[in-house]
Design a protein around this motif. Sequence first.
Motif, PDB file in Angstrom:
ATOM      1  N   ALA A 113     -20.752 -30.850  33.390  1.00 41.01           N
ATOM      2  CA  ALA A 113     -21.360 -29.743  32.628  1.00 41.01           C
ATOM      3  C   ALA A 113     -22.786 -29.944  32.710  1.00 41.01           C
ATOM      4  O   ALA A 113     -23.300 -30.875  33.018  1.00 41.01           O
ATOM      5  N   ASP A 114     -23.548 -28.831  32.455  1.00 38.71           N
ATOM      6  CA  ASP A 114     -24.719 -28.498  32.348  1.00 38.71           C
ATOM      7  C   ASP A 114     -25.176 -27.888  30.946  1.00 38.71           C
ATOM      8  O   ASP A 114     -25.406 -29.004  30.078  1.00 38.71           O
ATOM      9  N   ASN A 115     -25.474 -26.671  30.804  1.00 36.67           N
ATOM     10  CA  ASN A 115     -25.963 -26.408  29.357  1.00 36.67           C
ATOM     11  C   ASN A 115     -24.506 -26.288  28.425  1.00 36.67           C
ATOM     12  O   ASN A 115     -23.547 -26.057  28.626  1.00 36.67           O
ATOM     13  N   ALA A 116     -25.036 -26.272  27.110  1.00 32.15           N
ATOM     14  CA  ALA A 116     -24.094 -25.893  26.060  1.00 32.15           C
ATOM     15  C   ALA A 116     -24.008 -24.409  25.762  1.00 32.15           C
ATOM     16  O   ALA A 116     -24.370 -23.545  26.600  1.00 32.15           O
ATOM     17  N   GLY A 117     -23.445 -24.023  24.753  1.00 32.11           N
ATOM     18  CA  GLY A 117     -23.340 -22.614  24.280  1.00 32.11           C
ATOM     19  C   GLY A 117     -22.870 -21.559  25.304  1.00 32.11           C
ATOM     20  O   GLY A 117     -21.798 -21.730  25.626  1.00 32.11           O
ATOM     21  N   ARG A 118     -23.666 -20.611  25.603  1.00 36.75           N
ATOM     22  CA  ARG A 118     -23.324 -19.598  26.386  1.00 36.75           C
ATOM     23  C   ARG A 118     -23.078 -19.889  27.804  1.00 36.75           C
ATOM     24  O   ARG A 118     -22.471 -19.255  28.716  1.00 36.75           O
ATOM     25  N   GLU A 119     -23.270 -21.043  28.282  1.00 43.95           N
ATOM     26  CA  GLU A 119     -22.705 -21.657  29.458  1.00 43.95           C
ATOM     27  C   GLU A 119     -21.491 -22.529  29.417  1.00 43.95           C
ATOM     28  O   GLU A 119     -20.755 -22.310  30.412  1.00 43.95           O
ATOM     29  N   LEU A 120     -21.498 -23.146  28.611  1.00 46.34           N
ATOM     30  CA  LEU A 120     -20.328 -24.007  28.032  1.00 46.34           C
ATOM     31  C   LEU A 120     -18.997 -23.441  27.945  1.00 46.34           C
ATOM     32  O   LEU A 120     -17.825 -23.737  28.323  1.00 46.34           O
ATOM     33  N   ILE A 121     -19.067 -22.108  27.230  1.00 45.55           N
ATOM     34  CA  ILE A 121     -18.061 -21.515  26.972  1.00 45.55           C
ATOM     35  C   ILE A 121     -17.480 -20.725  28.058  1.00 45.55           C
ATOM     36  O   ILE A 121     -16.207 -21.004  28.485  1.00 45.55           O
ATOM     37  N   GLN A 158      -5.236 -31.737  36.243  1.00 46.86           N
ATOM     38  CA  GLN A 158      -6.150 -32.310  35.058  1.00 46.86           C
ATOM     39  C   GLN A 158      -7.469 -31.930  35.320  1.00 46.86           C
ATOM     40  O   GLN A 158      -7.979 -31.972  36.533  1.00 46.86           O
ATOM     41  N   VAL A 159      -8.595 -31.944  34.379  1.00 45.62           N
ATOM     42  CA  VAL A 159      -9.796 -31.499  34.704  1.00 45.62           C
ATOM     43  C   VAL A 159     -10.521 -32.612  33.618  1.00 45.62           C
ATOM     44  O   VAL A 159     -10.039 -32.856  32.583  1.00 45.62           O
ATOM     45  N   VAL A 160     -11.198 -33.017  34.294  1.00 48.69           N
ATOM     46  CA  VAL A 160     -12.185 -34.123  33.654  1.00 48.69           C
ATOM     47  C   VAL A 160     -13.738 -33.513  33.360  1.00 48.69           C
ATOM     48  O   VAL A 160     -14.267 -33.333  34.551  1.00 48.69           O
ATOM     49  N   LEU A 161     -14.052 -33.267  32.198  1.00 48.04           N
ATOM     50  CA  LEU A 161     -15.289 -32.865  31.960  1.00 48.04           C
ATOM     51  C   LEU A 161     -16.291 -33.733  31.470  1.00 48.04           C
ATOM     52  O   LEU A 161     -16.186 -34.624  30.380  1.00 48.04           O
ATOM     53  N   HIS A 162     -17.175 -33.931  32.417  1.00 44.53           N
ATOM     54  CA  HIS A 162     -18.259 -35.044  32.077  1.00 44.53           C
ATOM     55  C   HIS A 162     -19.509 -34.269  31.544  1.00 44.53           C
ATOM     56  O   HIS A 162     -19.992 -33.308  31.867  1.00 44.53           O
ATOM     57  N   LEU A 163     -20.117 -35.240  30.377  1.00 45.20           N
ATOM     58  CA  LEU A 163     -21.104 -34.544  29.353  1.00 45.20           C
ATOM     59  C   LEU A 163     -22.227 -35.644  29.440  1.00 45.20           C
ATOM     60  O   LEU A 163     -22.105 -36.871  29.786  1.00 45.20           O
ATOM     61  N   ASP A 176     -20.979 -30.609  21.398  1.00 46.45           N
ATOM     62  CA  ASP A 176     -21.100 -29.123  21.729  1.00 46.45           C
ATOM     63  C   ASP A 176     -19.885 -28.460  22.338  1.00 46.45           C
ATOM     64  O   ASP A 176     -19.557 -27.339  22.308  1.00 46.45           O
ATOM     65  N   VAL A 177     -19.192 -29.527  23.066  1.00 44.47           N
ATOM     66  CA  VAL A 177     -17.839 -29.068  23.207  1.00 44.47           C
ATOM     67  C   VAL A 177     -16.894 -28.650  22.154  1.00 44.47           C
ATOM     68  O   VAL A 177     -16.263 -27.627  22.160  1.00 44.47           O
ATOM     69  N   VAL A 178     -17.083 -29.656  21.130  1.00 43.53           N
ATOM     70  CA  VAL A 178     -16.135 -29.254  19.986  1.00 43.53           C
ATOM     71  C   VAL A 178     -16.606 -27.738  19.390  1.00 43.53           C
ATOM     72  O   VAL A 178     -15.962 -27.143  18.987  1.00 43.53           O
ATOM     73  N   ASP A 179     -18.038 -27.777  19.195  1.00 46.29           N
ATOM     74  CA  ASP A 179     -18.429 -26.492  18.735  1.00 46.29           C
ATOM     75  C   ASP A 179     -18.006 -25.323  19.335  1.00 46.29           C
ATOM     76  O   ASP A 179     -17.493 -24.184  18.992  1.00 46.29           O
TER      77      ASP A 179
END
Length: 399
Positions: free
Chosen positions: A217-225, A242-247, A261-264
């Motif tokens: 991942a890169d940015n939270a918010g409007r990119e992460l959604i 399976q998808v592994v999301l690296h943060l 941010d993922v939880v939000d």
Amino acid sequence: MTEKTSRSSGDAAGAPVILSNEPGSFAWGVLAKRHPALIQQVRDAFPYGRWQHEALDALLDEITNGVIEPLALWEHDRERWADWGQEHFGRSWYDAPFLWAESYFYRRLLGAVGYFGTGPWQGVDPFAPFKRAELRGEAVEEELQALDALASVPADERAAALLHASLWGNRSDLGFRISAGEPAAGDAAASALVADDRALLWQLLPVGSSSTVAVVADNAGRELIPDLILIDHLLQQRHAEQVVLHLKPYPYYVSDAMTADVVDCLRRLTEALGQAGAIGDRLWKAMAAGSLEVRTHPFFCAPLPYEDMPEDLRGEFASATLTLLKGDLNYRRLVGDRLWDATASFADLTAYFPGAVAALRTLKSDVIVGLEQEALDGLERSGAAWRTSGTHALVQVRR
């Protein structure tokens, strides 16, 4: 850990590392304008105490008038940064490699507000107010409502739309908007892909395969959604098992995504009506079932290229069918933060990467490779700041 010799020979010999000491350059603007503005925004966003204001003042004075100072003796990662920065301490911030200087600035900013300390501000994300305000904004609401219209279109068209949203969501980077302003959605240049390997990306993820996809991942918010919505599509349509999301393990580059941010974002989705709510519910269940997993690693906050990644992270990427790197910073770390010839081979520069890799990036820095000469000539003739304005993007894949 230092830059590997393989990157300082061969092609790299003619591609200087990007510094920030050229007035008027993009890198210079980040250090001279964006970073001081960010210090003020962070200061205003929290009721910090006296010592934090003094630390922020000292940091501002250092990056503006002083030289790079090492971390204090008591800092938990002092030795690590001493190794990474031994060639840079005592020099002007502008004379250090741009990637290193940016990374170290954010580490110092976190130290100034007490993020790593033992006091009451420990673990308080200084960028959280900006992220949450964006997440609750009208733009996100409109984007979530638009998902309802996609539900009835063929899967391949929906996949194309969701990949497009994930790619261009990177324009909402908060750090970018501090100094550049967000490009207008209707701008014709905003649909310009300078490199387009989307077809190859989907070829690597056929329906019904037992693929594992790593998404960095890169940015939270409007990119992460939109990233999460794309992940849901990959799982739902069986492009991936399976998808592994690296943060990021801690706040970084203003809006970079952490677990919180993922939880939000998941909560924002599950609270929504229609398709957005359904997607949020599926992703929540996918995490419980293990088909969506979040991971992090200290290397994601290191001022180093991916070629220098540690063996445990290399092994994770090697086990993935495809690693999808989001955003500008990941691209700079993938190919090296150098002034490459724009026609240099993306495949050659990423040959070290363990397994197939795809870069989804909105252009917001000088680094670019893998362009066709004709396309490059047209971009250069345009006279626009196409490399740094966020009006152009790319999808590049190396199998």
